[in-house]
Design an enzyme around this catalytic site. Sequence first.
Site, PDB file in Angstrom:
ATOM      1  N   ARG A 179       0.827  -1.211   0.000  1.00 14.74           N
ATOM      2  CA  ARG A 179       0.000   0.000   0.000  1.00 14.74           C
ATOM      3  C   ARG A 179       0.866   1.269   0.000  1.00 14.74           C
ATOM      4  O   ARG A 179       0.520   2.256   0.644  1.00 14.74           O
ATOM      5  CB  ARG A 179      -0.942   0.026   1.208  1.00 14.74           C
ATOM      6  CG  ARG A 179      -2.027  -1.043   1.174  1.00 14.74           C
ATOM      7  CD  ARG A 179      -3.094  -0.667   0.149  1.00 14.74           C
ATOM      8  NE  ARG A 179      -4.192  -1.615   0.154  1.00 14.74           N
ATOM      9  CZ  ARG A 179      -5.377  -1.395   0.736  1.00 14.74           C
ATOM     10  NH1 ARG A 179      -5.602  -0.278   1.366  1.00 14.74           N
ATOM     11  NH2 ARG A 179      -6.304  -2.294   0.667  1.00 14.74           N
ATOM     12  N   ARG A 227      -3.782   6.878   0.538  1.00 15.21           N
ATOM     13  CA  ARG A 227      -4.283   8.121   1.125  1.00 15.21           C
ATOM     14  C   ARG A 227      -3.342   8.828   2.079  1.00 15.21           C
ATOM     15  O   ARG A 227      -3.569   9.982   2.420  1.00 15.21           O
ATOM     16  CB  ARG A 227      -5.621   7.852   1.824  1.00 15.21           C
ATOM     17  CG  ARG A 227      -6.754   7.733   0.836  1.00 15.21           C
ATOM     18  CD  ARG A 227      -8.014   7.258   1.489  1.00 15.21           C
ATOM     19  NE  ARG A 227      -7.798   5.915   2.021  1.00 15.21           N
ATOM     20  CZ  ARG A 227      -8.762   5.147   2.510  1.00 15.21           C
ATOM     21  NH1 ARG A 227      -9.993   5.603   2.564  1.00 15.21           N
ATOM     22  NH2 ARG A 227      -8.489   3.949   2.965  1.00 15.21           N
ATOM     23  N   ARG A 236      -7.451  11.793  -5.887  1.00 14.98           N
ATOM     24  CA  ARG A 236      -8.615  11.059  -5.384  1.00 14.98           C
ATOM     25  C   ARG A 236      -9.794  11.998  -5.119  1.00 14.98           C
ATOM     26  O   ARG A 236     -10.949  11.569  -5.190  1.00 14.98           O
ATOM     27  CB  ARG A 236      -8.178  10.337  -4.113  1.00 14.98           C
ATOM     28  CG  ARG A 236      -9.171   9.457  -3.463  1.00 14.98           C
ATOM     29  CD  ARG A 236      -9.463   8.215  -4.240  1.00 14.98           C
ATOM     30  NE  ARG A 236     -10.337   7.402  -3.416  1.00 14.98           N
ATOM     31  CZ  ARG A 236     -11.624   7.666  -3.211  1.00 14.98           C
ATOM     32  NH1 ARG A 236     -12.187   8.692  -3.834  1.00 14.98           N
ATOM     33  NH2 ARG A 236     -12.339   6.912  -2.410  1.00 14.98           N
ATOM     34  N   ASP A 240      -6.650  -3.106  -7.553  1.00 12.17           N
ATOM     35  CA  ASP A 240      -7.198  -3.655  -6.310  1.00 12.17           C
ATOM     36  C   ASP A 240      -7.509  -5.125  -6.531  1.00 12.17           C
ATOM     37  O   ASP A 240      -7.836  -5.532  -7.648  1.00 12.17           O
ATOM     38  CB  ASP A 240      -8.468  -2.904  -5.884  1.00 12.17           C
ATOM     39  CG  ASP A 240      -8.828  -3.233  -4.438  1.00 12.17           C
ATOM     40  OD1 ASP A 240      -8.288  -2.572  -3.537  1.00 12.17           O
ATOM     41  OD2 ASP A 240      -9.599  -4.179  -4.217  1.00 12.17           O
ATOM     42  N   TYR A 283     -14.808 -12.040   0.279  1.00 14.32           N
ATOM     43  CA  TYR A 283     -15.555 -10.854  -0.146  1.00 14.32           C
ATOM     44  C   TYR A 283     -16.758 -11.237  -1.008  1.00 14.32           C
ATOM     45  O   TYR A 283     -17.818 -10.608  -0.931  1.00 14.32           O
ATOM     46  CB  TYR A 283     -14.643  -9.891  -0.910  1.00 14.32           C
ATOM     47  CG  TYR A 283     -13.695  -9.135  -0.002  1.00 14.32           C
ATOM     48  CD1 TYR A 283     -14.139  -8.039   0.733  1.00 14.32           C
ATOM     49  CD2 TYR A 283     -12.369  -9.521   0.146  1.00 14.32           C
ATOM     50  CE1 TYR A 283     -13.285  -7.338   1.578  1.00 14.32           C
ATOM     51  CE2 TYR A 283     -11.507  -8.842   0.994  1.00 14.32           C
ATOM     52  CZ  TYR A 283     -11.973  -7.753   1.708  1.00 14.32           C
ATOM     53  OH  TYR A 283     -11.129  -7.076   2.547  1.00 14.32           O
TER      54      TYR A 283
END
Length: 346
Positions: free
Chosen positions: A28, A32, A41, A77, A154
């Site tokens: 990662r 952010r 973003r 992703d 998921y």
Amino acid sequence: MSDLTLNPTFLQACRGEKPAHTPVWLMRQAGRYMAEYRALRAQHSILEMIKDPEKAAEVTLQPVNAFPVDAAIIFADILTLLEPMGMNLEFISGKGPVFHNPVRDPADIRALKPINARRDLDFTLDAIRLSRERLENRIPLLGFSGAPYTLACYAIEGAGSKDFDNVRAWMFAHPRDWADLMDRLTDAVTDYLLAQIEAGAQAVQLFDSWAGSLSLADYRRFAAPWTRRIFDTLAREAPGVPRIHFSANGGHLLDEIATFPLSVLSLDWRVDAAAAIAKYGNSAAYQGNLDPARLLASDEAVLEGVAAVKQAFSGANGHIFNLGHGVIKTTPPERVKLLIDCVHGL
Ligand code: CP3
């Protein structure tokens, strides 16, 4: 495409060779915690950024331009793979990923479509080609995918979850349908990773973030055979491309994971690296395993952590320095710089 990487330290460590310095990249590393990422973003959703190769390549290069990392990872992703299989993905702010049509009965699983990555996930393959061009062989580029177990979590839950209790209950209740789902995911992941390699990914990492929710016995029965099949196929079809396995909270699964045909075994921070290396030997290189929370604490906590991690991995043939899991979004970027300089011995 030339493979004369100017900084080959990451690829050397993957092969168990001794590079000029310990290579470091961070899971990662784009995200952010970086102002450059937040600026982009603010104008686009995460899926828009992933599906626009120009933007995905830009984000891939953000941490490379900001810090002297020794590898880049393509901005994508793990969940986009499920969209062409027929699942409707949305990232909801404050909630995370949501699938509006989770698979809950056998008919849902039989309705999942096989993918053709070159057609269905072409945006990520184009982003890989574009990122390779922009990297100009400075450092290697990693591709990645989710592992079948984590993707199944998921797909069935339809969202994130603390321990995916409902998923394990479903798995125990429907073992044959579970195997059908895992077969389908395995075919999709294999096709996707081989396509990424063809597009220019110079190493690939399989993220099994939720594997740790299984006991060792259940991991062996319900997850490992499919992960093994992926690594077997990659070892056969793309033998020169390093294969990295990552699981979080998976220390109790290493007896099984260490038997996969891996180039690199990634450890999270809960695992005693020196003990793992003594037990599993040096047929694979190792990656890890600084606690990402140290980056939130203080400069001293980072320096102390780096020294301890380097010492713990000193018995490895190859060591790729990384965090034990992804960069936390409140991480100060200056600490990432400090961490990387410190790993490089500056
Ligand atoms: O490492 C990198 O820099 C490459 C990019 C990358 C992303 N996701 C981008 C992303 C990678 C390697 C992933 C993998 C991923 N995605 C995993 C496995 C790794 C892990 O952390 O265990 C998982 C479980 C996912 C699923 C996922 N994607 C979740 C649960 C979330 C929401 C949580 C969050 O952090 O917001 C995402 C969104 C996501 N994927 C973001 C990024 C940078 C944040 C999106 C944003 O900008 O809002």
